[in-house]
Design a protein around this motif. Structure first.
Motif: not given
Length: 270
Positions: A3-20
Motif C-alpha cells: 500500500g501507500p508509503g512503500v517507496s519510503g519504507s521498503s528496502s532495495p531488495a523489496e523495491t526490486a521484488a515489487i518492480l519485478e
C-alpha cells in the motif's frame, strides 16, 4: 501489492521484488495480445507505430507504480505522467520494440527504470516472448530469472561485436555514415530493433556494447541500471540530459567505450 508509503519504507531488495512483479504482470498482459495477434495499430510519426496494447500496458504500469510508490513520479513513453514528491522518477516503456511486436518477433520488452540522484538506480527488463526477466541496480545484485548474472566478459579484440540502434528518423545518409564508422572501428554489427533487448545482449555477453543514433531515457534506463551494477559505462550524463530527449547513446565495458570513442566523435561532429 503493498500500500501507500512503500517507496519510503521498503528496502532495495523489496523495491526490486515489487518492480519485478509489476513488470511481469505487464509483460504477461502484452504477451496474451502478442499470441492472439489481435490489436489495432496507429502511427505516432515516421516509422513509429503504437498499438492498443502499448496503451493498455502503460496504463497498467502507471496504476501499479502509483499504487506501490505513491510519492514517486512517472514518465511513460506513451504519455503516462505523474509528478514526483520524492525526487524519484520511474521511466517506463510498455513495449520497447513495438514494430517487432507487431511483426511477431520476440525482440520486444517491458522496460522500467528508476531515476534518482542523477542516476539509473534500479531497473527491470522483461522479454516475455523469450521468457527472460532481468533486474538489478546500484544496491541490487543483477539477476536473470532469479539467478545471478555473470560479470561482463572482456572485449575480444579479434572478435569485437556491437549491437546497433538507428531510430525511425535517423535518415539514410546519417545511418550509412554510422555504419561506415562502425566498420572502420572493426566491429561486427547486430541489429535487433529494440534498445532494451540490445542492452540485454550486452548484459549476457552476446555483444560488447551498444551504439544508437537515437534513444529515449525510457528505452535504456532499465537496462543501464543493470549494466552499471555490472561495471559498464555509458556516454550519458543523467544530471544534464533531459529525460524526455532522444540522444546518441553508447554503453558497454570501459574497453568497449574506449574502442567506440572514434565513432562517438564522428557522430557528435555530424
Amino acid at each position: 501489492m503493498p500500500g501507500p508509503g512503500v517507496s519510503g519504507s521498503s528496502s532495495p531488495a523489496e523495491t526490486a521484488a515489487i518492480l519485478e512483479l509489476i513488470a511481469h504482470e505487464a509483460g504477461e498482459l502484452a504477451l496474451r495480445h502478442f499470441r492472439e495477434r489481435k490489436f489495432g495499430v496507429e502511427s505516432k510519426g515516421y516509422r513509429d507505430p503504437v498499438t492498443e496494447v502499448d496503451i493498455a500496458v502503460e496504463r497498467h504500469l502507471h496504476d501499479r507504480l502509483r499504487q506501490a510508490f505513491p510519492d514517486d513520479g512517472i514518465i511513460g513513453e506513451e504519455g503516462a505522467a505523474a509528478a514526483s514528491a520524492s525526487g524519484r522518477y520511474w521511466l517506463a516503456d510498455p513495449i520497447d520494440g513495438t514494430l517487432n511486436f507487431i511483426r511477431g518477433m520476440d525482440q520486444w520488452s517491458v522496460s522500467i527504470g528508476l531515476f534518482e540522484g542523477g542516476q539509473a538506480r534500479l531497473g527491470v527488463v522483461f522479454l516475455p516472448a523469450q521468457g527472460r526477466i532481468l533486474v538489478g541496480g546500484k544496491e541490487v545484485a543483477p539477476r536473470m530469472n532469479g539467478a545471478p548474472i555473470a560479470p561482463l566478459p572482456p572485449l575480444d579484440p579479434q572478435l569485437p561485436a556491437v549491437a546497433l540502434g538507428f531510430g525511425p528518423a535517423s535518415g539514410q545518409l546519417r545511418s550509412a555514415a554510422f555504419l561506415q564508422s562502425v566498420h572502420r572501428a572493426g566491429f561486427t554489427a547486430r541489429v535487433s530493433g529494440c534498445g532494451s533487448a540490445s542492452l540485454v545482449s550486452v548484459i549476457l555477453g552476446h555483444v560488447d556494447g551498444y551504439l544508437s543514433l537515437g534513444e529515449s531515457s525510457w528505452d535504456v534506463i532499465g537496462g543501464m541500471a543493470i549494466l552499471s551494477a555490472l561495471g559498464a559505462r555509458s556516454n550519458l550524463s543523467w544530471t544534464r540530459d533531459n529525460l524526455c530527449t532522444k540522444r546518441v547513446f553508447a554503453c558497454g565495458s570501459e574497453a568497449f567505450m574506449a574502442t567506440a570513442r572514434p565513432i562517438l566523435d564522428e557522430l557528435e561532429k555530424a
